[in-house]
Design a protein around this motif. Structure first.
Motif, PDB file in Angstrom:
ATOM      1  N   ALA A   1     -14.016  -9.280  -2.565  1.00 30.73           N
ATOM      2  CA  ALA A   1     -13.791  -8.114  -1.713  1.00 30.73           C
ATOM      3  C   ALA A   1     -15.105  -7.565  -1.170  1.00 30.73           C
ATOM      4  N   ALA A   2     -16.141  -7.517  -2.024  1.00 24.86           N
ATOM      5  CA  ALA A   2     -17.446  -7.037  -1.566  1.00 24.86           C
ATOM      6  C   ALA A   2     -17.978  -7.909  -0.442  1.00 24.86           C
ATOM      7  N   ALA A   3     -17.787  -9.227  -0.570  1.00 25.72           N
ATOM      8  CA  ALA A   3     -18.234 -10.139   0.482  1.00 25.72           C
ATOM      9  C   ALA A   3     -17.469  -9.884   1.770  1.00 25.72           C
ATOM     10  N   ALA A   4     -16.166  -9.670   1.655  1.00 31.17           N
ATOM     11  CA  ALA A   4     -15.353  -9.404   2.841  1.00 31.17           C
ATOM     12  C   ALA A   4     -15.768  -8.107   3.528  1.00 31.17           C
ATOM     13  N   LEU A   5     -16.228  -7.153   2.742  1.00 31.75           N
ATOM     14  CA  LEU A   5     -16.638  -5.846   3.269  1.00 31.75           C
ATOM     15  C   LEU A   5     -18.103  -5.810   3.677  1.00 31.75           C
ATOM     16  N   SER A   6     -18.841  -6.897   3.418  1.00 29.53           N
ATOM     17  CA  SER A   6     -20.303  -6.893   3.591  1.00 29.53           C
ATOM     18  C   SER A   6     -20.909  -5.698   2.852  1.00 29.53           C
ATOM     19  N   ALA A   7     -20.410  -5.479   1.655  1.00 25.29           N
ATOM     20  CA  ALA A   7     -20.776  -4.276   0.905  1.00 25.29           C
ATOM     21  C   ALA A   7     -21.637  -4.596  -0.302  1.00 25.29           C
ATOM     22  N   GLU A   8     -22.522  -3.641  -0.621  1.00 28.06           N
ATOM     23  CA  GLU A   8     -23.244  -3.638  -1.888  1.00 28.06           C
ATOM     24  C   GLU A   8     -22.716  -2.457  -2.677  1.00 28.06           C
TER      25      GLU A   8
ATOM     26  N   THR B   1     -14.084  10.687   2.082  1.00 26.47           N
ATOM     27  CA  THR B   1     -14.757   9.592   1.387  1.00 26.47           C
ATOM     28  C   THR B   1     -14.355   8.257   1.995  1.00 26.47           C
ATOM     29  N   LYS B   2     -15.343   7.378   2.161  1.00 29.81           N
ATOM     30  CA  LYS B   2     -15.069   6.061   2.727  1.00 29.81           C
ATOM     31  C   LYS B   2     -14.164   5.258   1.783  1.00 29.81           C
ATOM     32  N   ALA B   3     -13.253   4.503   2.383  1.00 31.16           N
ATOM     33  CA  ALA B   3     -12.324   3.691   1.599  1.00 31.16           C
ATOM     34  C   ALA B   3     -12.041   2.396   2.350  1.00 31.16           C
ATOM     35  N   ALA B   4     -11.555   1.409   1.615  1.00 25.73           N
ATOM     36  CA  ALA B   4     -11.179   0.138   2.240  1.00 25.73           C
ATOM     37  C   ALA B   4     -10.058  -0.509   1.437  1.00 25.73           C
TER      38      ALA B   4
ATOM     39  N   LEU C   1      -7.036  -5.219  -3.088  1.00 21.06           N
ATOM     40  CA  LEU C   1      -7.948  -4.370  -3.845  1.00 21.06           C
ATOM     41  C   LEU C   1      -8.274  -3.132  -3.019  1.00 21.06           C
ATOM     42  N   ILE C   2      -8.441  -2.020  -3.713  1.00 15.27           N
ATOM     43  CA  ILE C   2      -8.818  -0.769  -3.065  1.00 15.27           C
ATOM     44  C   ILE C   2     -10.253  -0.442  -3.471  1.00 15.27           C
ATOM     45  N   VAL C   3     -11.090  -0.190  -2.487  1.00 15.62           N
ATOM     46  CA  VAL C   3     -12.489   0.160  -2.756  1.00 15.62           C
ATOM     47  C   VAL C   3     -12.733   1.568  -2.227  1.00 15.62           C
ATOM     48  N   ILE C   4     -13.295   2.414  -3.073  1.00  9.59           N
ATOM     49  CA  ILE C   4     -13.556   3.810  -2.728  1.00  9.59           C
ATOM     50  C   ILE C   4     -15.027   4.114  -2.964  1.00  9.59           C
ATOM     51  N   GLY C   5     -15.667   4.767  -2.006  1.00  6.70           N
ATOM     52  CA  GLY C   5     -17.040   5.209  -2.245  1.00  6.70           C
ATOM     53  C   GLY C   5     -17.898   5.198  -1.009  1.00  6.70           C
ATOM     54  N   GLU C   6     -18.951   6.007  -1.057  1.00 11.50           N
ATOM     55  CA  GLU C   6     -19.847   6.139   0.093  1.00 11.50           C
ATOM     56  C   GLU C   6     -20.753   4.925   0.272  1.00 11.50           C
ATOM     57  N   VAL C   7     -20.689   3.951  -0.633  1.00 13.47           N
ATOM     58  CA  VAL C   7     -21.423   2.704  -0.398  1.00 13.47           C
ATOM     59  C   VAL C   7     -20.860   1.968   0.822  1.00 13.47           C
ATOM     60  N   LEU C   8     -19.677   2.358   1.270  1.00 15.74           N
ATOM     61  CA  LEU C   8     -19.094   1.763   2.474  1.00 15.74           C
ATOM     62  C   LEU C   8     -19.629   2.422   3.746  1.00 15.74           C
ATOM     63  N   GLY C   9     -20.445   3.443   3.584  1.00 14.91           N
ATOM     64  CA  GLY C   9     -21.041   4.115   4.733  1.00 14.91           C
ATOM     65  C   GLY C   9     -22.395   3.537   5.099  1.00 14.91           C
ATOM     66  N   ASP C  10     -23.131   4.264   5.921  1.00 15.71           N
ATOM     67  CA  ASP C  10     -24.405   3.767   6.457  1.00 15.71           C
ATOM     68  C   ASP C  10     -25.624   4.498   5.910  1.00 15.71           C
ATOM     69  N   VAL C  11     -25.439   5.471   5.039  1.00 12.46           N
ATOM     70  CA  VAL C  11     -26.552   6.253   4.515  1.00 12.46           C
ATOM     71  C   VAL C  11     -26.888   5.770   3.104  1.00 12.46           C
ATOM     72  N   TYR C  12     -28.156   5.421   2.889  1.00 16.91           N
ATOM     73  CA  TYR C  12     -28.597   4.979   1.566  1.00 16.91           C
ATOM     74  C   TYR C  12     -30.120   4.937   1.550  1.00 16.91           C
ATOM     75  N   GLU C  13     -30.698   4.692   0.382  1.00 14.30           N
ATOM     76  CA  GLU C  13     -32.146   4.560   0.241  1.00 14.30           C
ATOM     77  C   GLU C  13     -32.504   3.085   0.084  1.00 14.30           C
ATOM     78  N   TYR C  14     -33.682   2.706   0.564  1.00 17.31           N
ATOM     79  CA  TYR C  14     -34.149   1.342   0.368  1.00 17.31           C
ATOM     80  C   TYR C  14     -34.509   1.124  -1.106  1.00 17.31           C
ATOM     81  N   SER C  15     -34.378  -0.110  -1.554  1.00 20.76           N
ATOM     82  CA  SER C  15     -34.728  -0.451  -2.926  1.00 20.76           C
ATOM     83  C   SER C  15     -36.217  -0.259  -3.160  1.00 20.76           C
ATOM     84  N   ARG C  16     -36.576   0.317  -4.309  1.00 19.62           N
ATOM     85  CA  ARG C  16     -37.983   0.466  -4.670  1.00 19.62           C
ATOM     86  C   ARG C  16     -38.619  -0.895  -4.986  1.00 19.62           C
ATOM     87  N   LEU C  17     -37.819  -1.830  -5.434  1.00 20.16           N
ATOM     88  CA  LEU C  17     -38.339  -3.118  -5.879  1.00 20.16           C
ATOM     89  C   LEU C  17     -39.156  -3.823  -4.801  1.00 20.16           C
ATOM     90  N   TYR C  18     -38.715  -3.690  -3.554  1.00 14.28           N
ATOM     91  CA  TYR C  18     -39.386  -4.403  -2.459  1.00 14.28           C
ATOM     92  C   TYR C  18     -40.279  -3.485  -1.620  1.00 14.28           C
TER      93      TYR C  18
END
Length: 258
Positions: free
Chosen positions: A115-122, A184-187, A221-238
């Motif tokens: 489902a995450a792959a289908a949504l292009s989601a992290e 809240t974003k949902a899919a 499958l039902i996915v709920i959360g703002e990870v489906l949106g466009d606002v986030y922080e870049y990873s510190r690792l890179y």
């Protein structure tokens, strides 16, 4: 020997290499016929005996395994996705232990990954959510009270909900009651990775309506959360200023703005 094998989320080529080799070698295959892609059975040997567990009781499944073991045959118990999630394997394993029948588990790709792959989601975006709650609505199988939808919704983490596509109005109401905002974003991901896969994005308040309009009643499958949106922080690792075991971060010039 009995091998519990995760068949993957649906697409034939998303089974693991190990799982496919076990299917090719099996004398007996007992597969979850309501969910496993039947194309995987094309790789069975011609003399392999194939059983659809949708028409079997637990007792019949174990008896089939036991008979195969007495004949020194190898059995593959083919479960959808990864058998660790809603696979009902513990009861089978305990019965095999009682009968001193050896077994192993071969993991598979879960449908929540498909489902995450289908949504292009992290599911774990920095600054948004670092936790994933995998759960289900109670139906004929109960859910502990402390694991209610409302209790989990209070965290507002990413939530992936299995086995609940037929109860979406109640699910929507309980997610809102638990604390998720209406917007809240949902899919809804129907049959992730199958040829007939369908992805529907919506807001939480539109969840049940969207499913009704798309005629989705099960196998989603039902996915709920703002990870489906466009606002986030870049990873510190890179981040170029972040030091790791493998590289030294660049020091910021104190005179430069952050």
């Amino acid at each position: 020997m009995v091998y519990f094998v995760g068949a993957g989320p649906g697409a034939k080529d998303l089974i693991t290499v190990r799982g496919l080799e076990l299917i090719k070698s099996a004398d007996i295959v007992i597969y979850a016929g309501s969910l496993v892609n039947p194309e995987l059975l094309n790789d069975c040997r011609e003399d392999c005996k194939i059983y659809n567990s949708a028409f079997m009781t637990l007792k019949e499944v174990i008896e089939t395994m036991e008979e195969a073991e007495h004949k020194q045959q190898m059995t593959v118990r083919l479960h959808t996705g990864d058998p660790c999630l809603y696979g009902a394997i513990r009861e089978q394993i305990d019965m095999l232990k009682e009968r001193k029948i050896p077994y192993e588990i071969c993991p598979g790709v879960s449908s929540f990954c498909g489902a995450a792959a289908a949504l292009s989601a992290e599911y774990t975006l920095p600054g948004i959510s670092q936790s994933v709650i995998i759960t289900r609505m109670e139906g004929r199988t109960s859910v502990p009270e402390k694991e209610s939808i409302e209790a989990f919704a209070a965290h507002q983490a990413t939530m992936v909900i299995f086995l609940s596509a037929g109860m979406l109005l109640e699910l929507q109401q309980r997610l809102l009651a638990g604390g998720y905002p209406e917007d809240t974003k949902a899919a809804i991901v129907y049959k992730a990775t199958w040829p007939e896969e369908k992805v529907c994005f919506c807001k939480l308040k539109e969840l049940a309506k969207t499913a009704e309009e798309e005629n989705i009643k099960k196998t989603a499958l039902i996915v709920i959360g703002e990870v489906l949106g466009d606002v986030y922080e870049y990873s510190r690792l890179y981040d170029e200023c972040f030091t790791t075991e493998y590289r030294k971060g660049r020091m910021l010039d104190e005179n430069q703005p952050d």
